[in-house]
Design a protein around this motif. Structure first.
Motif, short mmCIF file in Angstrom:
data_model
loop_
_atom_site.label_atom_id
_atom_site.label_comp_id
_atom_site.label_asym_id
_atom_site.label_seq_id
_atom_site.Cartn_x
_atom_site.Cartn_y
_atom_site.Cartn_z
N LYS A 15 0.84 -1.18 0.00
CA LYS A 15 0.00 0.00 0.00
C LYS A 15 0.89 1.24 0.00
O LYS A 15 1.88 1.31 0.72
CB LYS A 15 -0.90 -0.02 1.22
CG LYS A 15 -1.92 1.09 1.25
CD LYS A 15 -2.81 0.95 2.46
CE LYS A 15 -3.82 2.08 2.47
NZ LYS A 15 -4.66 2.04 3.67
N SER A 16 0.53 2.22 -0.80
CA SER A 16 1.37 3.42 -0.87
C SER A 16 1.19 4.26 0.38
O SER A 16 0.12 4.35 0.96
CB SER A 16 1.02 4.23 -2.12
OG SER A 16 -0.32 4.63 -2.11
N GLN A 17 2.30 4.87 0.79
CA GLN A 17 2.31 5.71 1.97
C GLN A 17 2.47 7.16 1.55
O GLN A 17 3.02 7.46 0.49
CB GLN A 17 3.46 5.32 2.89
CG GLN A 17 3.35 3.93 3.44
CD GLN A 17 4.52 3.60 4.37
OE1 GLN A 17 5.43 4.40 4.55
NE2 GLN A 17 4.47 2.43 4.97
N LYS A 18 1.99 8.04 2.41
CA LYS A 18 2.11 9.46 2.14
C LYS A 18 3.58 9.86 2.21
O LYS A 18 4.32 9.41 3.09
CB LYS A 18 1.29 10.27 3.13
CG LYS A 18 1.15 11.72 2.74
CD LYS A 18 0.08 12.40 3.54
CE LYS A 18 -0.09 13.82 3.01
NZ LYS A 18 -1.23 14.48 3.61
N ILE A 19 4.01 10.70 1.28
CA ILE A 19 5.39 11.12 1.20
C ILE A 19 5.62 12.26 2.19
O ILE A 19 4.93 13.28 2.16
CB ILE A 19 5.74 11.56 -0.24
CG1 ILE A 19 5.53 10.39 -1.20
CG2 ILE A 19 7.15 12.10 -0.31
CD1 ILE A 19 5.54 10.78 -2.66
N ASP A 20 6.58 12.06 3.09
CA ASP A 20 6.91 13.04 4.11
C ASP A 20 7.99 13.96 3.56
O ASP A 20 9.08 13.51 3.19
CB ASP A 20 7.40 12.33 5.36
CG ASP A 20 7.66 13.28 6.52
OD1 ASP A 20 7.35 14.49 6.38
OD2 ASP A 20 8.17 12.81 7.55
N LEU A 21 7.69 15.25 3.52
CA LEU A 21 8.63 16.21 2.93
C LEU A 21 9.90 16.38 3.77
O LEU A 21 10.90 16.89 3.27
CB LEU A 21 7.95 17.55 2.73
CG LEU A 21 6.84 17.58 1.69
CD1 LEU A 21 6.12 18.91 1.69
CD2 LEU A 21 7.39 17.29 0.31
N THR A 22 9.86 15.98 5.01
CA THR A 22 11.03 16.16 5.87
C THR A 22 11.99 14.96 5.82
O THR A 22 13.09 15.05 6.35
CB THR A 22 10.60 16.38 7.33
OG1 THR A 22 9.87 15.24 7.78
CG2 THR A 22 9.74 17.63 7.46
N GLN A 23 11.58 13.87 5.20
CA GLN A 23 12.43 12.68 5.12
C GLN A 23 13.30 12.70 3.87
O GLN A 23 13.02 13.43 2.92
CB GLN A 23 11.59 11.41 5.11
CG GLN A 23 11.08 11.01 6.45
CD GLN A 23 10.47 9.62 6.40
OE1 GLN A 23 9.99 9.18 5.37
NE2 GLN A 23 10.49 8.93 7.53
N GLU A 24 14.33 11.87 3.90
CA GLU A 24 15.18 11.68 2.73
C GLU A 24 14.83 10.33 2.12
O GLU A 24 14.68 9.33 2.82
CB GLU A 24 16.65 11.70 3.15
CG GLU A 24 17.59 11.72 1.98
CD GLU A 24 19.03 11.92 2.44
OE1 GLU A 24 19.81 10.98 2.28
OE2 GLU A 24 19.34 13.03 2.93
N LEU A 35 16.98 11.82 -2.51
CA LEU A 35 16.08 12.95 -2.66
C LEU A 35 16.02 13.73 -1.36
O LEU A 35 15.82 13.15 -0.29
CB LEU A 35 14.67 12.47 -3.02
CG LEU A 35 14.51 11.70 -4.31
CD1 LEU A 35 13.04 11.34 -4.51
CD2 LEU A 35 15.01 12.48 -5.49
N THR A 36 16.20 15.04 -1.46
CA THR A 36 16.04 15.91 -0.31
C THR A 36 15.12 17.05 -0.71
O THR A 36 15.06 17.45 -1.88
CB THR A 36 17.39 16.49 0.16
OG1 THR A 36 18.05 17.11 -0.95
CG2 THR A 36 18.28 15.40 0.73
N GLN A 37 14.40 17.57 0.27
CA GLN A 37 13.42 18.61 0.00
C GLN A 37 14.10 19.90 -0.46
O GLN A 37 15.15 20.29 0.07
CB GLN A 37 12.58 18.89 1.24
CG GLN A 37 11.52 19.94 0.98
CD GLN A 37 10.79 20.37 2.24
OE1 GLN A 37 11.22 20.09 3.34
NE2 GLN A 37 9.69 21.05 2.06
#
Length: 145
Positions: A15-24, A35-37
């Motif tokens: 199941k797809s999870q929400k992408i957290d903008l603070t994670q790498e 990937l970094t914000q």
């Protein structure tokens, strides 16, 4: 003899999870980048391939911003790896190419074998070979980087 219990490996969630903008995250382009914000945006930048990715679909889809492909490339995060989000006809060149080759052979072989002269058989064989190479060329061009 006592029973030995073997610990089971955890099953990866599909199941797809929400992408957290603070994670790498690892780069979905498979170039070993991270990937970094990008500050003050809902976008990520890759440390290796220098591509920019934006978060779409309420935070569940990562979409490549600038692309040379005729369709947008998008991925969903399942907690462990990126899964292709828009797997349509663009992602399934191999089955389409195999289908084209099968149709060509099923039509071309009876036509080639029904002709009475040997020169027509060679001509049909060359035509079928050239037509079979066309889907292979399409796959090569579609999957090259």
């Amino acid at each position: 003899m006592p029973e030995v219990s073997v610990p089971l490996l955890p099953v990866q969630p599909q199941k797809s999870q929400k992408i957290d903008l603070t994670q790498e995250y690892p780069c979905p382009c498979r170039r070993r980048g991270h990937l970094t914000q990008i500050a003050l945006t809902e976008a990520f930048g890759c440390s290796r391939c220098q591509q920019i990715f934006v978060v779409e679909d309420s935070g569940y889809v990562l979409e490549q911003l600038s692309t040379n492909y005729p369709y947008k490339r998008a991925w969903r995060w399942n907690g462990h790896q990126w899964m292709i989000a828009n797997a349509g006809l663009g992602e399934s060149y191999l089955p389409v190419a195999m289908g084209v080759i099968l149709v060509m052979l099923s039509i071309g072989l009876p036509l080639a074998l029904s002709s009475p002269s040997n020169s027509n058989v060679v001509l049909w064989a060359v035509v079928l070979l050239l037509l079979a190479l066309l889907p292979a060329l399409m796959i090569l061009l579609a999957y090259r980087r």
